[in-house]
Design an enzyme around this catalytic site. Sequence first.
Site, PDB file in Angstrom:
ATOM      1  N   LYS A  98      10.905  25.480  63.362  1.00 12.15           N
ATOM      2  CA  LYS A  98      11.286  24.539  64.419  1.00 12.15           C
ATOM      3  C   LYS A  98      11.962  25.327  65.541  1.00 12.15           C
ATOM      4  O   LYS A  98      13.117  25.726  65.435  1.00 12.15           O
ATOM      5  CB  LYS A  98      12.275  23.496  63.882  1.00 12.15           C
ATOM      6  CG  LYS A  98      12.478  22.357  64.857  1.00 12.15           C
ATOM      7  CD  LYS A  98      13.793  21.656  64.707  1.00 12.15           C
ATOM      8  CE  LYS A  98      14.922  22.404  65.329  1.00 12.15           C
ATOM      9  NZ  LYS A  98      14.788  22.659  66.787  1.00 12.15           N
ATOM     10  N   PRO A  99      11.225  25.561  66.643  1.00 10.44           N
ATOM     11  CA  PRO A  99      11.856  26.248  67.771  1.00 10.44           C
ATOM     12  C   PRO A  99      12.795  25.296  68.512  1.00 10.44           C
ATOM     13  O   PRO A  99      12.735  24.085  68.318  1.00 10.44           O
ATOM     14  CB  PRO A  99      10.662  26.623  68.655  1.00 10.44           C
ATOM     15  CG  PRO A  99       9.616  25.602  68.344  1.00 10.44           C
ATOM     16  CD  PRO A  99       9.823  25.193  66.906  1.00 10.44           C
TER      17      PRO A  99
ATOM     18  N   GLU B 124      22.179  33.660  61.289  1.00  8.71           N
ATOM     19  CA  GLU B 124      22.481  34.559  62.405  1.00  8.71           C
ATOM     20  C   GLU B 124      23.196  33.719  63.444  1.00  8.71           C
ATOM     21  O   GLU B 124      22.562  32.938  64.147  1.00  8.71           O
ATOM     22  CB  GLU B 124      21.189  35.161  62.981  1.00  8.71           C
ATOM     23  CG  GLU B 124      20.396  36.018  62.005  1.00  8.71           C
ATOM     24  CD  GLU B 124      21.047  37.365  61.738  1.00  8.71           C
ATOM     25  OE1 GLU B 124      22.041  37.714  62.399  1.00  8.71           O
ATOM     26  OE2 GLU B 124      20.558  38.077  60.840  1.00  8.71           O
TER      27      GLU B 124
ATOM     28  N   CYS C  93      23.474  36.746  71.707  1.00 10.84           N
ATOM     29  CA  CYS C  93      24.559  36.747  70.720  1.00 10.84           C
ATOM     30  C   CYS C  93      25.231  38.114  70.701  1.00 10.84           C
ATOM     31  O   CYS C  93      26.389  38.237  70.335  1.00 10.84           O
ATOM     32  CB  CYS C  93      24.001  36.401  69.348  1.00 10.84           C
ATOM     33  SG  CYS C  93      22.614  37.439  68.908  1.00 10.84           S
TER      34      CYS C  93
ATOM     35  N   GLU D 207      32.248  32.323  73.045  1.00 12.26           N
ATOM     36  CA  GLU D 207      31.098  33.046  73.606  1.00 12.26           C
ATOM     37  C   GLU D 207      30.911  32.588  75.041  1.00 12.26           C
ATOM     38  O   GLU D 207      30.781  31.384  75.288  1.00 12.26           O
ATOM     39  CB  GLU D 207      29.824  32.635  72.860  1.00 12.26           C
ATOM     40  CG  GLU D 207      29.559  33.364  71.601  1.00 12.26           C
ATOM     41  CD  GLU D 207      28.171  33.008  71.091  1.00 12.26           C
ATOM     42  OE1 GLU D 207      27.936  31.841  70.747  1.00 12.26           O
ATOM     43  OE2 GLU D 207      27.320  33.902  71.022  1.00 12.26           O
TER      44      GLU D 207
HETATM   45  P1  NAD Z   1      22.172  25.822  68.732  1.00 15.07           P
HETATM   46  O1  NAD Z   1      22.979  26.030  67.506  1.00 15.07           O
HETATM   47  O2  NAD Z   1      22.553  24.703  69.629  1.00 15.07           O
HETATM   48  O3  NAD Z   1      20.649  25.583  68.376  1.00 15.07           O
HETATM   49  C1  NAD Z   1      19.901  26.509  67.629  1.00 15.07           C
HETATM   50  C2  NAD Z   1      18.765  25.779  66.954  1.00 15.07           C
HETATM   51  O4  NAD Z   1      19.306  24.848  66.039  1.00 15.07           O
HETATM   52  C3  NAD Z   1      17.871  24.984  67.901  1.00 15.07           C
HETATM   53  O5  NAD Z   1      16.539  25.048  67.431  1.00 15.07           O
HETATM   54  C4  NAD Z   1      18.399  23.583  67.747  1.00 15.07           C
HETATM   55  O6  NAD Z   1      17.429  22.590  68.036  1.00 15.07           O
HETATM   56  C5  NAD Z   1      18.757  23.573  66.285  1.00 15.07           C
HETATM   57  N1  NAD Z   1      19.752  22.566  65.900  1.00 15.07           N
HETATM   58  C6  NAD Z   1      20.779  22.064  66.620  1.00 15.07           C
HETATM   59  N2  NAD Z   1      21.436  21.133  65.908  1.00 15.07           N
HETATM   60  C7  NAD Z   1      20.816  21.042  64.714  1.00 15.07           C
HETATM   61  C8  NAD Z   1      21.014  20.266  63.542  1.00 15.07           C
HETATM   62  N3  NAD Z   1      21.996  19.383  63.448  1.00 15.07           N
HETATM   63  N4  NAD Z   1      20.173  20.449  62.489  1.00 15.07           N
HETATM   64  C9  NAD Z   1      19.187  21.341  62.553  1.00 15.07           C
HETATM   65  N5  NAD Z   1      18.939  22.110  63.631  1.00 15.07           N
HETATM   66  C10 NAD Z   1      19.741  21.967  64.699  1.00 15.07           C
HETATM   67  O7  NAD Z   1      22.173  27.213  69.489  1.00 15.07           O
HETATM   68  P2  NAD Z   1      21.457  27.580  70.851  1.00 15.07           P
HETATM   69  O8  NAD Z   1      22.300  27.032  71.962  1.00 15.07           O
HETATM   70  O9  NAD Z   1      20.015  27.230  70.827  1.00 15.07           O
HETATM   71  O10 NAD Z   1      21.539  29.162  70.810  1.00 15.07           O
HETATM   72  C11 NAD Z   1      22.657  29.852  71.222  1.00 15.07           C
HETATM   73  C12 NAD Z   1      23.483  30.275  70.017  1.00 15.07           C
HETATM   74  O11 NAD Z   1      22.677  31.058  69.135  1.00 15.07           O
HETATM   75  C13 NAD Z   1      24.636  31.188  70.405  1.00 15.07           C
HETATM   76  O12 NAD Z   1      25.781  30.837  69.666  1.00 15.07           O
HETATM   77  C14 NAD Z   1      24.135  32.571  69.997  1.00 15.07           C
HETATM   78  O13 NAD Z   1      25.150  33.499  69.758  1.00 15.07           O
HETATM   79  C15 NAD Z   1      23.352  32.251  68.788  1.00 15.07           C
HETATM   80  N6  NAD Z   1      22.402  33.332  68.519  1.00 15.07           N
HETATM   81  C16 NAD Z   1      22.643  34.164  67.471  1.00 15.07           C
HETATM   82  C17 NAD Z   1      21.797  35.215  67.199  1.00 15.07           C
HETATM   83  C18 NAD Z   1      22.063  36.136  66.052  1.00 15.07           C
HETATM   84  O14 NAD Z   1      21.140  36.818  65.648  1.00 15.07           O
HETATM   85  N7  NAD Z   1      23.258  36.186  65.501  1.00 15.07           N
HETATM   86  C19 NAD Z   1      20.655  35.409  67.992  1.00 15.07           C
HETATM   87  C20 NAD Z   1      20.425  34.546  69.063  1.00 15.07           C
HETATM   88  C21 NAD Z   1      21.314  33.498  69.300  1.00 15.07           C
END
Ligand code: NAD
Length: 490
Positions: free
Chosen positions: A184-185, A260, A294, A391
């Site tokens: 799920k992207p 991650e 991240c 962040e």
């Molecule tokens: P997010 O947590 O809002 O969303 C990430 C994914 O989770 C999305 O696909 C979103 O639709 C899904 N999601 C959101 N709520 C959900 C739920 N209740 N149940 C299931 N899935 C759900 O994060 P974002 O804003 O898309 O990405 C930014 C964050 O990702 C930052 O905190 C960044 O540091 C982190 N990140 C970490 C890494 C790593 O490797 N550590 C890499 C890239 C991004």
Amino acid sequence: MSTIDEAALLASVQDDLFIDGSWRPATGGGTLEVRDPATGQVLKTIASASVEDARSAMDAAASAFPGWAATPARTRAEILRRAFDLLQERKEQFALLMTLEMGKPLAEARGEVAYGGEFVRWFSEVAAHVQGRYGANPEGSGRMIVTHHPVGPCYLITPWNFPLAMATRKIAPALAAGCTVVIKPAALTPLTTLYFAQLLEEAGVPAGVVNVLTTIETGPVSEAIISDPRLRKLSFTGSTPVGVSLLKRAADGVLRTSMELGGNAPFVVFDDADLDKAVEGAMAAKFRNIGQACTAANRFIVHASVAEEFTRRITDRVSVMKMGRGTEDGVTVGPLIDDTAVAKTDSLVQDAVGRGAAIRIGGSRVDGPGSFYPATVLADVPRDSSLFREEIFGPVLAVTTFETEDEAVAIANETEYGLVSYVFTESLARGQRMIERLETGMSGLNVGVVSNAAAPFGGWRQSGLGREGGDEGIHEYLQTKYTLTPNPFA
Ligand code: NAD
């Protein structure tokens, strides 16, 4: 500039869900709009999966699993290698697609295609090299056999900031290990994953092995999958709060998890650093992906005797950065992902300024259209500012100073996150001491980018669990079996 026609590229991306090897509209007819963050315009309207679609995707992943797990590793490796080759042929298309839906400058999108592709190549190489072991037990009474087996159907959830690399970093090791997946992207950037699924289909991935659910009903769709007793593994990349809630949810099914999560990387510059290297490293560690990584350096902790010189040089570099749509020549600051991100970045800057930080460049919102925030440099940032605790996820470089090595370590470790740290010093002994004292899963010594498909990527503390990439990456998708047999000579 890209030579690819935008409209033709967008038209060639599927707008349906990919379930069990076929493209189908969402049950109930739900749709979601994907927008260009540089203009706010709708790029494409695609299917938004329902709970029923989630169940169908799980059915497909579960029924394809035994066949894929039994497929020889060499065959799985060759399919992945074909996928890597196809990605090289289509690298311009993937780069442009990411720039369109996510906003990053085209040159950076090309860099992500190279980086994301490396996971496909790396795990095609690793697939046939998973080894078990055989040996006598210490008592000499038996023989111990250790083997590794695919964990089963996996649910992969990816964020919007690296639309290709975050998908390949999960799909490639899962497929190499013999697992099937539902991915799920993020709803903000789903097109790259759909386009990659088209490529995987062409590379010969069998029906049901990879299933793609694009959706705005994130919670209910995820709940349907996570509560399915056939699911064995949840791999998530995203924010720490969502990761924590998913970990709690995964506990009910005792699912294997890889997390991650967020970061708050310290970037430490000593008085004996080569400032040319430090400035180069800082530009990459901060402004890559418009600060939305991240691994982005969040806190610049600079020795007081070089802080002014360092900040001046960075400000000079930032003053020539060009802001605009990522498709335009020379643009190095694309839009943030949406207006919420702009508002958050600005509120962090205003909070720091209110506490006494000095703006050297940038620092205020610009008019639309598009979700832009200018590259910003802040000096004398008080350590209690919100942008040192959270962040930033935007192009804001915030500098504070230190006097002693102990003080630098204390400031750097003053966070619940522990993903990556950067240290700049020409003293090898000091560099080694710092790397051992900084509580992060990854460190860069005199470099501003550490990511590599052959390395174990992952964090300590609240930055996550598990590793992606390297030899470690495939073991996230394997489970171990130990067998004891009697000593055949006894
Ligand atoms: P997010 O947590 O809002 O969303 C990430 C994914 O989770 C999305 O696909 C979103 O639709 C899904 N999601 C959101 N709520 C959900 C739920 N209740 N149940 C299931 N899935 C759900 O994060 P974002 O804003 O898309 O990405 C930014 C964050 O990702 C930052 O905190 C960044 O540091 C982190 N990140 C970490 C890494 C790593 O490797 N550590 C890499 C890239 C991004």
